[in-house]
Write a protein that holds these residues in place. Structure first.
Motif, PDB file in Angstrom:
ATOM      1  N   ALA A   1       0.813  -1.209   0.000  1.00  0.00           N
ATOM      2  CA  ALA A   1       0.000   0.000   0.000  1.00  0.00           C
ATOM      3  C   ALA A   1       0.848   1.262   0.000  1.00  0.00           C
ATOM      4  CB  ALA A   1      -0.924   0.004   1.217  1.00  0.00           C
ATOM      5  N   LYS A   2       2.163   1.109   0.222  1.00  0.00           N
ATOM      6  CA  LYS A   2       3.035   2.277   0.321  1.00  0.00           C
ATOM      7  C   LYS A   2       4.298   2.116  -0.522  1.00  0.00           C
ATOM      8  CE  LYS A   2       1.397   3.344   4.924  1.00  0.00           C
ATOM      9  NZ  LYS A   2       1.733   3.604   6.305  1.00  0.00           N
ATOM     10  N   LEU A   3       4.164   1.523  -1.688  1.00  0.00           N
ATOM     11  CA  LEU A   3       5.336   1.285  -2.533  1.00  0.00           C
ATOM     12  C   LEU A   3       6.087   2.573  -2.860  1.00  0.00           C
ATOM     13  CD1 LEU A   3       4.093  -1.437  -5.050  1.00  0.00           C
ATOM     14  CD2 LEU A   3       5.574  -1.725  -3.055  1.00  0.00           C
ATOM     15  N   GLU A   4       5.354   3.671  -3.000  1.00  0.00           N
ATOM     16  CA  GLU A   4       6.002   4.942  -3.348  1.00  0.00           C
ATOM     17  C   GLU A   4       7.022   5.383  -2.301  1.00  0.00           C
ATOM     18  OE1 GLU A   4       2.511   6.075  -0.814  1.00  0.00           O
ATOM     19  OE2 GLU A   4       2.870   4.575  -2.358  1.00  0.00           O
ATOM     20  N   THR A   5       6.854   4.948  -1.061  1.00  0.00           N
ATOM     21  CA  THR A   5       7.777   5.369  -0.001  1.00  0.00           C
ATOM     22  C   THR A   5       9.152   4.737  -0.156  1.00  0.00           C
ATOM     23  OG1 THR A   5       7.087   3.623   1.530  1.00  0.00           O
ATOM     24  CG2 THR A   5       5.881   5.718   1.631  1.00  0.00           C
ATOM     25  N   TYR A   6       9.270   3.722  -0.991  1.00  0.00           N
ATOM     26  CA  TYR A   6      10.554   3.040  -1.191  1.00  0.00           C
ATOM     27  C   TYR A   6      11.375   3.656  -2.322  1.00  0.00           C
ATOM     28  CZ  TYR A   6       8.306  -0.301   1.879  1.00  0.00           C
ATOM     29  OH  TYR A   6       7.664  -0.883   2.944  1.00  0.00           O
TER      30      TYR A   6
ATOM     31  N   ASP B   1      14.387   9.847  -2.510  1.00  0.00           N
ATOM     32  CA  ASP B   1      13.743  11.162  -2.504  1.00  0.00           C
ATOM     33  C   ASP B   1      13.790  11.848  -3.872  1.00  0.00           C
ATOM     34  OD1 ASP B   1      13.101  10.831   0.152  1.00  0.00           O
ATOM     35  OD2 ASP B   1      14.756  12.050   0.905  1.00  0.00           O
ATOM     36  N   GLY B   2      14.949  11.832  -4.518  1.00  0.00           N
ATOM     37  CA  GLY B   2      15.075  12.480  -5.824  1.00  0.00           C
ATOM     38  C   GLY B   2      14.201  11.824  -6.878  1.00  0.00           C
ATOM     39  N   ASP B   3      14.152  10.499  -6.870  1.00  0.00           N
ATOM     40  CA  ASP B   3      13.299   9.776  -7.815  1.00  0.00           C
ATOM     41  C   ASP B   3      11.823  10.076  -7.540  1.00  0.00           C
ATOM     42  OD1 ASP B   3      15.479   8.621  -9.053  1.00  0.00           O
ATOM     43  OD2 ASP B   3      15.353   6.751  -7.917  1.00  0.00           O
ATOM     44  N   PHE B   4      11.480  10.153  -6.263  1.00  0.00           N
ATOM     45  CA  PHE B   4      10.099  10.427  -5.880  1.00  0.00           C
ATOM     46  C   PHE B   4       9.652  11.765  -6.478  1.00  0.00           C
ATOM     47  CE2 PHE B   4       6.571  11.831  -3.377  1.00  0.00           C
ATOM     48  CZ  PHE B   4       5.883  10.665  -3.060  1.00  0.00           C
ATOM     49  N   VAL B   5      10.451  12.793  -6.256  1.00  0.00           N
ATOM     50  CA  VAL B   5      10.115  14.121  -6.776  1.00  0.00           C
ATOM     51  C   VAL B   5      10.074  14.107  -8.303  1.00  0.00           C
ATOM     52  CG1 VAL B   5      10.892  16.521  -6.946  1.00  0.00           C
ATOM     53  CG2 VAL B   5      10.972  15.345  -4.743  1.00  0.00           C
ATOM     54  N   GLY B   6      10.980  13.372  -8.916  1.00  0.00           N
ATOM     55  CA  GLY B   6      10.995  13.286 -10.373  1.00  0.00           C
ATOM     56  C   GLY B   6       9.733  12.665 -10.945  1.00  0.00           C
ATOM     57  N   HIS B   7       9.169  11.689 -10.260  1.00  0.00           N
ATOM     58  CA  HIS B   7       7.982  10.987 -10.763  1.00  0.00           C
ATOM     59  C   HIS B   7       6.680  11.618 -10.284  1.00  0.00           C
ATOM     60  CE1 HIS B   7      10.162   7.797 -12.741  1.00  0.00           C
ATOM     61  NE2 HIS B   7      10.906   7.653 -11.655  1.00  0.00           N
ATOM     62  N   PHE B   8       6.624  12.013  -9.012  1.00  0.00           N
ATOM     63  CA  PHE B   8       5.385  12.552  -8.451  1.00  0.00           C
ATOM     64  C   PHE B   8       5.321  14.082  -8.498  1.00  0.00           C
ATOM     65  CE2 PHE B   8       5.409   8.307  -6.579  1.00  0.00           C
ATOM     66  CZ  PHE B   8       4.085   7.937  -6.725  1.00  0.00           C
TER      67      PHE B   8
ATOM     68  N   PRO C   1       7.569  16.653  -3.118  1.00  0.00           N
ATOM     69  CA  PRO C   1       8.307  15.900  -2.098  1.00  0.00           C
ATOM     70  C   PRO C   1       7.401  14.898  -1.377  1.00  0.00           C
ATOM     71  CG  PRO C   1       8.591  18.282  -1.805  1.00  0.00           C
ATOM     72  CD  PRO C   1       7.539  18.085  -2.844  1.00  0.00           C
ATOM     73  N   LYS C   2       8.011  13.895  -0.765  1.00  0.00           N
ATOM     74  CA  LYS C   2       7.252  12.855  -0.060  1.00  0.00           C
ATOM     75  C   LYS C   2       6.331  13.439   1.005  1.00  0.00           C
ATOM     76  CE  LYS C   2      10.452   8.991  -0.660  1.00  0.00           C
ATOM     77  NZ  LYS C   2      11.344   8.035   0.002  1.00  0.00           N
ATOM     78  N   GLU C   3       6.813  14.442   1.752  1.00  0.00           N
ATOM     79  CA  GLU C   3       6.012  15.015   2.838  1.00  0.00           C
ATOM     80  C   GLU C   3       4.746  15.680   2.285  1.00  0.00           C
ATOM     81  OE1 GLU C   3       9.277  15.798   2.278  1.00  0.00           O
ATOM     82  OE2 GLU C   3      10.134  14.458   3.794  1.00  0.00           O
ATOM     83  N   ALA C   4       4.884  16.421   1.182  1.00  0.00           N
ATOM     84  CA  ALA C   4       3.727  17.082   0.576  1.00  0.00           C
ATOM     85  C   ALA C   4       2.769  16.043  -0.008  1.00  0.00           C
ATOM     86  CB  ALA C   4       4.180  18.066  -0.493  1.00  0.00           C
ATOM     87  N   PHE C   5       3.314  14.995  -0.605  1.00  0.00           N
ATOM     88  CA  PHE C   5       2.480  13.933  -1.168  1.00  0.00           C
ATOM     89  C   PHE C   5       1.652  13.270  -0.069  1.00  0.00           C
ATOM     90  CE2 PHE C   5       1.739   9.540  -2.572  1.00  0.00           C
ATOM     91  CZ  PHE C   5       1.162   9.754  -3.811  1.00  0.00           C
TER      92      PHE C   5
ATOM     93  N   SER D   1      -4.715   8.236  -7.209  1.00  0.00           N
ATOM     94  CA  SER D   1      -4.705   8.560  -8.633  1.00  0.00           C
ATOM     95  C   SER D   1      -3.259   8.679  -9.150  1.00  0.00           C
ATOM     96  CB  SER D   1      -5.464   9.860  -8.877  1.00  0.00           C
ATOM     97  OG  SER D   1      -5.384  10.239 -10.225  1.00  0.00           O
ATOM     98  N   ALA D   2      -2.417   9.369  -8.402  1.00  0.00           N
ATOM     99  CA  ALA D   2      -1.025   9.544  -8.821  1.00  0.00           C
ATOM    100  C   ALA D   2      -0.298   8.197  -8.849  1.00  0.00           C
ATOM    101  CB  ALA D   2      -0.309  10.509  -7.879  1.00  0.00           C
ATOM    102  N   LYS D   3      -0.565   7.344  -7.867  1.00  0.00           N
ATOM    103  CA  LYS D   3       0.084   6.027  -7.822  1.00  0.00           C
ATOM    104  C   LYS D   3      -0.425   5.144  -8.962  1.00  0.00           C
ATOM    105  CE  LYS D   3      -0.517   4.525  -3.590  1.00  0.00           C
ATOM    106  NZ  LYS D   3      -0.500   4.160  -2.160  1.00  0.00           N
ATOM    107  N   GLN D   4      -1.696   5.242  -9.314  1.00  0.00           N
ATOM    108  CA  GLN D   4      -2.236   4.464 -10.424  1.00  0.00           C
ATOM    109  C   GLN D   4      -1.571   4.860 -11.739  1.00  0.00           C
ATOM    110  OE1 GLN D   4      -6.458   5.233  -9.858  1.00  0.00           O
ATOM    111  NE2 GLN D   4      -6.798   3.098  -9.288  1.00  0.00           N
TER     112      GLN D   4
END
Length: 79
Positions: free
Chosen positions: A39-44, A47-54, A57-61, A71-74
């Motif tokens: 349920a939390k794959l995005e947390t893995y 940080d840089g990859d997260f911002v690049g895709h989403f 930042p993780k905290e704002a997400f 929706s964003a994860k889908q």
């Protein structure tokens, strides 16, 4: 007597392993999560990859409404 020295701070937590978006998408497709929380794959993501895709930042997400996170994860194949 002199005051006792302050206790040493605890060691920093060991950094959790990060995965590429491709690795996480494959885990999700195969339903083989290797001990990760599906349920939390995005947390893995790193940080840089997260911002690049989403594009945030993780905290704002994490503060977004659940429907926006889903929706964003889908769109990225992580749900």
């Amino acid at each position: 007597p002199p005051p006792a020295p302050a206790p040493a701070p605890p060691p920093p937590p060991q950094a959790a392993r990060t995965y590429s978006i491709t690795e996480l998408q494959e885990m999700n497709r195969s339903r083989s999560y290797d001990g990760l929380d599906p349920a939390k794959l995005e947390t893995y993501l790193a940080d840089g990859d997260f911002v690049g895709h989403f594009k945030t930042p993780k905290e704002a997400f994490a503060a977004l409404p659940a429907w926006k996170r889903k929706s964003a994860k889908q769109k990225l194949g992580l749900f």
